[in-house]
Design a protein around this motif. Structure first.
Motif, PDB file in Angstrom:
ATOM      1  N   ALA A 125       7.784  29.253  46.751  1.00  0.00           N
ATOM      2  CA  ALA A 125       8.068  28.137  47.821  1.00  0.00           C
ATOM      3  C   ALA A 125       9.141  28.642  48.801  1.00  0.00           C
ATOM      4  N   GLN A 126       9.742  29.870  48.447  1.00  0.00           N
ATOM      5  CA  GLN A 126      10.454  30.735  49.279  1.00  0.00           C
ATOM      6  C   GLN A 126       9.859  31.933  49.873  1.00  0.00           C
ATOM      7  N   GLN A 127       8.567  32.155  49.594  1.00  0.00           N
ATOM      8  CA  GLN A 127       7.886  33.378  50.056  1.00  0.00           C
ATOM      9  C   GLN A 127       6.875  32.873  51.084  1.00  0.00           C
ATOM     10  N   PHE A 128       6.083  34.027  51.745  1.00  0.00           N
ATOM     11  CA  PHE A 128       5.206  33.675  52.633  1.00  0.00           C
ATOM     12  C   PHE A 128       3.807  33.034  51.892  1.00  0.00           C
ATOM     13  N   GLY A 129       3.557  32.099  52.543  1.00  0.00           N
ATOM     14  CA  GLY A 129       2.165  31.366  51.894  1.00  0.00           C
ATOM     15  C   GLY A 129       1.133  32.362  52.025  1.00  0.00           C
ATOM     16  N   TYR A 130       0.052  31.425  51.365  1.00  0.00           N
ATOM     17  CA  TYR A 130      -1.255  32.161  51.412  1.00  0.00           C
ATOM     18  C   TYR A 130      -1.978  31.859  52.635  1.00  0.00           C
ATOM     19  N   ASN A 131      -3.306  32.713  52.906  1.00  0.00           N
ATOM     20  CA  ASN A 131      -4.274  32.486  53.704  1.00  0.00           C
ATOM     21  C   ASN A 131      -3.628  31.870  55.258  1.00  0.00           C
ATOM     22  N   ASN A 132      -3.091  32.733  55.870  1.00  0.00           N
ATOM     23  CA  ASN A 132      -2.251  32.456  57.006  1.00  0.00           C
ATOM     24  C   ASN A 132      -3.332  32.192  58.032  1.00  0.00           C
ATOM     25  N   ASP A 133      -3.224  31.013  58.922  1.00  0.00           N
ATOM     26  CA  ASP A 133      -4.263  30.748  59.806  1.00  0.00           C
ATOM     27  C   ASP A 133      -3.604  30.594  61.162  1.00  0.00           C
ATOM     28  N   LEU A 152       8.037  32.982  64.860  1.00  0.00           N
ATOM     29  CA  LEU A 152       6.613  32.928  64.419  1.00  0.00           C
ATOM     30  C   LEU A 152       6.494  31.924  63.497  1.00  0.00           C
ATOM     31  N   CYS A 153       5.383  30.805  64.085  1.00  0.00           N
ATOM     32  CA  CYS A 153       5.105  29.648  63.136  1.00  0.00           C
ATOM     33  C   CYS A 153       3.619  29.928  62.688  1.00  0.00           C
ATOM     34  N   VAL A 154       3.597  29.865  61.306  1.00  0.00           N
ATOM     35  CA  VAL A 154       2.253  30.235  60.660  1.00  0.00           C
ATOM     36  C   VAL A 154       1.765  29.023  59.814  1.00  0.00           C
ATOM     37  N   ASN A 155       0.549  28.695  59.760  1.00  0.00           N
ATOM     38  CA  ASN A 155      -0.270  27.775  58.887  1.00  0.00           C
ATOM     39  C   ASN A 155      -0.673  28.509  57.811  1.00  0.00           C
ATOM     40  N   HIS A 156      -0.600  27.928  56.344  1.00  0.00           N
ATOM     41  CA  HIS A 156      -1.260  28.355  55.356  1.00  0.00           C
ATOM     42  C   HIS A 156      -2.154  27.342  54.707  1.00  0.00           C
ATOM     43  N   ALA A 610      -3.627  36.938  62.345  1.00  0.00           N
ATOM     44  CA  ALA A 610      -3.615  36.443  61.113  1.00  0.00           C
ATOM     45  C   ALA A 610      -5.062  36.720  60.315  1.00  0.00           C
ATOM     46  N   ILE A 611      -4.961  37.534  59.452  1.00  0.00           N
ATOM     47  CA  ILE A 611      -5.947  38.053  58.432  1.00  0.00           C
ATOM     48  C   ILE A 611      -6.016  37.463  57.215  1.00  0.00           C
ATOM     49  N   GLN A 612      -6.994  36.317  57.032  1.00  0.00           N
ATOM     50  CA  GLN A 612      -6.812  35.562  55.784  1.00  0.00           C
ATOM     51  C   GLN A 612      -7.986  35.762  55.018  1.00  0.00           C
ATOM     52  N   HIS A 613      -7.840  35.346  53.724  1.00  0.00           N
ATOM     53  CA  HIS A 613      -8.901  35.773  52.602  1.00  0.00           C
ATOM     54  C   HIS A 613      -9.428  36.940  52.417  1.00  0.00           C
ATOM     55  N   PRO A 614      -8.878  38.032  52.655  1.00  0.00           N
ATOM     56  CA  PRO A 614      -9.512  39.193  52.624  1.00  0.00           C
ATOM     57  C   PRO A 614     -10.294  39.290  51.057  1.00  0.00           C
ATOM     58  N   ARG A 648      -4.162  40.599  50.135  1.00  0.00           N
ATOM     59  CA  ARG A 648      -2.812  39.791  50.355  1.00  0.00           C
ATOM     60  C   ARG A 648      -3.265  39.317  51.971  1.00  0.00           C
ATOM     61  N   PRO A 649      -3.447  38.162  52.221  1.00  0.00           N
ATOM     62  CA  PRO A 649      -3.573  37.524  53.459  1.00  0.00           C
ATOM     63  C   PRO A 649      -2.240  37.886  54.265  1.00  0.00           C
ATOM     64  N   SER A 650      -2.376  38.384  55.505  1.00  0.00           N
ATOM     65  CA  SER A 650      -1.316  39.175  56.265  1.00  0.00           C
ATOM     66  C   SER A 650      -1.415  38.606  57.698  1.00  0.00           C
ATOM     67  N   VAL A 651      -0.083  38.830  58.603  1.00  0.00           N
ATOM     68  CA  VAL A 651      -0.030  38.922  59.766  1.00  0.00           C
ATOM     69  C   VAL A 651       0.163  40.310  60.302  1.00  0.00           C
ATOM     70  N   VAL A 652      -0.791  40.582  61.261  1.00  0.00           N
ATOM     71  CA  VAL A 652      -0.523  41.957  61.818  1.00  0.00           C
ATOM     72  C   VAL A 652      -0.211  41.626  63.087  1.00  0.00           C
ATOM     73  N   VAL A 653       0.553  42.997  63.832  1.00  0.00           N
ATOM     74  CA  VAL A 653       0.983  42.616  65.148  1.00  0.00           C
ATOM     75  C   VAL A 653       0.413  44.125  65.881  1.00  0.00           C
ATOM     76  N   ILE A 654      -0.173  43.855  66.958  1.00  0.00           N
ATOM     77  CA  ILE A 654      -0.666  44.818  67.659  1.00  0.00           C
ATOM     78  C   ILE A 654       0.052  45.132  69.056  1.00  0.00           C
ATOM     79  N   ARG A 655       0.278  46.616  69.158  1.00  0.00           N
ATOM     80  CA  ARG A 655       0.906  46.910  70.307  1.00  0.00           C
ATOM     81  C   ARG A 655      -0.005  48.199  70.927  1.00  0.00           C
ATOM     82  N   LYS A 656       0.086  48.065  72.241  1.00  0.00           N
ATOM     83  CA  LYS A 656      -0.249  49.357  72.854  1.00  0.00           C
ATOM     84  C   LYS A 656       0.497  50.486  72.623  1.00  0.00           C
ATOM     85  N   ASP A 657      -0.213  51.635  72.650  1.00  0.00           N
ATOM     86  CA  ASP A 657       0.374  52.867  72.230  1.00  0.00           C
ATOM     87  C   ASP A 657       1.378  53.073  73.217  1.00  0.00           C
TER      88      ASP A 657
END
Length: 664
Positions: A125-133, A152-156, A610-614, A648-657
């Motif tokens: 309940a204090q940690q990042f939840g599952y299957n971020n959408d 950043l607002c994230v649905n689980h 958001a990468i969910q259910h790997p 682990r479902p995760s949020v990835v951030v992409i940047r241009k090099d």
């Protein structure tokens, strides 16, 4: 959990009960008009464009073969990645993808570190939840459009017990013999959403661990208020809430939205899957059968009687709404806005109309269900945030009917309007919004091929509708926006309000892309002829219009990836001019995962995904892995790749090099 046309990682065994609506009057067959609309627009690549090829003779060669590589880039300038399936993610050359936050990482100050072998509901309940959408981004301070510091607002959306917990495997297929109350409570804590303060320093984004706005919203620990026309209805009252105005938690939050006044909209989708019990003879039998309640996807009703429809007959009516959260007050009570209707919500993206009213577009993600919009009664006040906080409580809900002449009508769901009368079981507006699907059936809305994300573009004022797939549509029941039956790969519909008026009752529509492999004539796919071997995709799901007005589409194929031969990913798709319908692959997920989000920062230099259910969907089809993933033996251990650590479902951030704008 996306109800992936029989391929979902959860609930596929129960989908037989989700029938075509019995009250639906299917609109006229539009096969002829669909063919006519293909032929009259830009020449498109694929089987459905063959008629146009014949009619236009050598024009196709002139448009397709003569294009230079530079001309074929359009506004999407990168070296395209290739189709494929493997254990990790891939991004276009010149860009870097870094993991920002993973399931189990701390969110609120003082949260413990993730320990996969010793999970507890209190910790989760204090940690990042599952299957971020869904992902939403709001710059700090509010109103600044700060691209380097924000919330950043994230649905689980849902949980996958087979790769979450040691030693139990897939439970829903065998009656949940190993699910305990402790495990169920962890699942409930892993649902809901997260609000997280994030900041970029140099080239790296990080979580602000002690952020004052950081918050977890869960299924069993967050009180919510029911507002709008259904609030206080007898059909929302329970043994613990005689007022019908307060409930606990939110579940199966799929896509969502950020309002212009900086609140976070969480869209409750497949709520039916969490309930158990017997529906025959139930006082809500018509209503619950139309929504597939009870779905029986989880063991929650064994330990929490509010999820047993016989113990608490009205509890399921308290889910299936859009939830609004004030992200700038972590002590605030989220509100379920019932004026926006109850269905399997996929997304709630808004736009300010020319007259100042707020228009929110929403899909109902099930085969043969509908496309909706909500138009607020009051006007948005850009100078007074507080004045907008309840603007979604009053307004009109509409459902779409597509016509054979290329127009679409928006039909109001108003008590007393047309068939929405007591004779048909609607005694009030509360009944209309609670049974929005049945009301839409009676109005003659057009049954769609799983409408998911719906994105209005502030640049063009057009609206892009992701239709994911529908294998149950028969060939003799095709229509204009749904031109194939069966439809395994989905399509993208573009809607245009007249003069940019999103309150208008009649739009025009067109098909931007018909997905699938254009090299297979039986598929009937349609793209711009310059689209490469890697540029086509299957099952469009989420989408985004970036600050430059470019459309980006992510996919959710479920096990259907075995038919396309590629994992889910992100594609840029041209919407205007000579390159309209041109698609280009930018990102690819690890095996068994779905790509959600996507969300750009206001300057387009960072992209959150958001990468969910790997490791879950369709892993049996992966060569050398002809078995279901488990905690002990997953198809991939992405993103940690550490023995003993589950995927682990995760949020990835992409940047241009080079620090520039993404995809340029």
């Amino acid at each position: 959990m996306k109800n992936n046309d029989g391929f979902a990682s959860k609930g596929a065994a129960f989908e037989a009960s989700e029938d075509i609506p019995t009250n639906t009057n299917l609109t006229k067959t539009f096969a002829k008009v669909a063919a006519r609309r293909y032929g009259r627009r830009d020449v498109m690549r694929g089987a459905l464009g063959l008629a146009a090829t014949t009619a236009l003779g050598s024009t196709l060669g002139a448009l397709g073969g003569a294009k230079t590589a530079e001309a074929a880039e359009g506004r999407y300038v990168w070296t395209e990645i290739e189709h494929g399936v493997d254990e990790t993610h891939h991004v276009a050359e010149g860009h870097s993808a870094e993991v920002l936050i993973r399931w189990g990482d701390p969110v609120v100050p003082g949260a413990p570190e993730f320990d996969p072998a010793n999970q507890t509901a209190e910790a989760q309940a204090q940690q990042f939840g599952y299957n971020n959408d869904y992902l939403g981004y709001v710059g700090l301070p509010f109103g600044s459009d700060n691209p380097d510091h924000g919330l950043l607002c994230v649905n689980h959306e849902y949980t996958s017990e087979e790769v979450m917990f040691p030693g139990i495997g897939r439970q829903d297929r065998k009656g949940f013999p190993d699910m305990t109350e402790d495990l169920v409570n962890i699942e409930m804590a892993a649902h809901g959403g997260s609000v997280i303060e994030v900041k970029r320093e140099g080239d790296r984004w990080s979580i602000v661990a002690d952020g004052q706005y950081n918050r977890r919203i869960t299924a069993n620990g967050t009180y919510m208020e029911l507002t709008g026309p259904a609030a206080g209805s007898d059909r929302l009252k329970t043994s613990v809430d005689q007022s019908g105005t307060r409930c606990i938690g939110t579940i199966n939050n799929c896509a969502g939205g950020i309002t212009p006044w900086g609140t976070y909209l969480m869209a409750e989708e497949n709520f039916h899957g969490y309930f158990g019990g017997v529906v025959d003879g139930h006082p809500e039998e018509r209503n619950y059968k139309r929504y597939g309640v009870p779905g029986g996807w989880y063991a929650w009703s064994k330990f929490h009687k509010r999820f047993d429809i016989n113990a608490e007959p009205n509890e399921a009516n308290r889910f299936g709404w859009v939830v609004e959260v004030d992200i700038f007050d972590p002590t605030s009570t989220p509100k379920k806005r019932t004026a926006m209707g109850r269905f399997k919500h996929e997304g709630a993206e808004s736009i300010i109309n020319s007259d100042g009213r707020v228009v929110v577009y929403m899909g109902d993600d099930q085969r043969f269900d509908y496309l909706y919009k909500f138009v607020s009664e009051r006007r948005y006040n850009p100078d007074n945030r507080e004045a907008n906080m309840d603007i979604l409580d009053s307004g009109t809900l509409f459902v779409a009917r597509f016509n054979e002449d290329g127009t679409a009508d928006w039909l109001p769901l108003i008590h007393g309007h047309g068939p929405l009368t007591p004779e048909n079981g609607f005694d009030s507006q509360a009944d209309v919004v609670i049974e929005a699907r049945t009301a839409a059936d009676l109005l003659g809305a057009t049954p769609m091929d799983r409408p998911e994300d719906v994105e209005p573009s502030a640049t063009t004022n057009k609206v892009y509708v992701m239709l994911t797939n529908n294998s149950r549509r028969k060939a003799d029941a095709v229509d204009g926006p749904n031109p194939r039956g069966p439809n395994n790969f989905g399509q993208v519909v573009e809607m245009t309000p007249p003069n940019g008026d999103h309150d208008a009752l009649r739009y025009t529509w067109d098909l931007l892309v018909v997905a699938g492999n254009p090299n297979d004539p039986e598929v009937g796919a349609k793209y711009h002829p310059a689209t490469s071997e890697n540029g086509w995709f299957g099952s469009p799901d989420n989408c985004a219009v970036d600050p430059n007005g470019r459309l980006w589409i992510s996919t959710d194929q479920g096990s259907n990836w075995a038919k396309t031969g590629t994992a889910d990913g992100l594609w840029g798709v041209e919407t205007e001019g000579d390159m309209r319908g041109y698609s280009k692959m930018f990102f690819r997920t690890p095996i068994g995962a779905e790509l959600c989000g996507p969300k750009f920062t206001p300057d387009t230099t960072s992209l959150f995904l958001a990468i969910q259910h790997p490791a879950t969907d369709g892993t049996k089809a992966y060569p050398g892995f002809e078995r279901d993933s488990t905690f002990e033996d997953p198809a991939t251990r992405w993103p940690d790749f550490t023995e003993g650590m589950p995927p682990r479902p995760s949020v990835v951030v992409i940047r241009k090099d080079d620090g520039g704008e993404i995809g340029t």
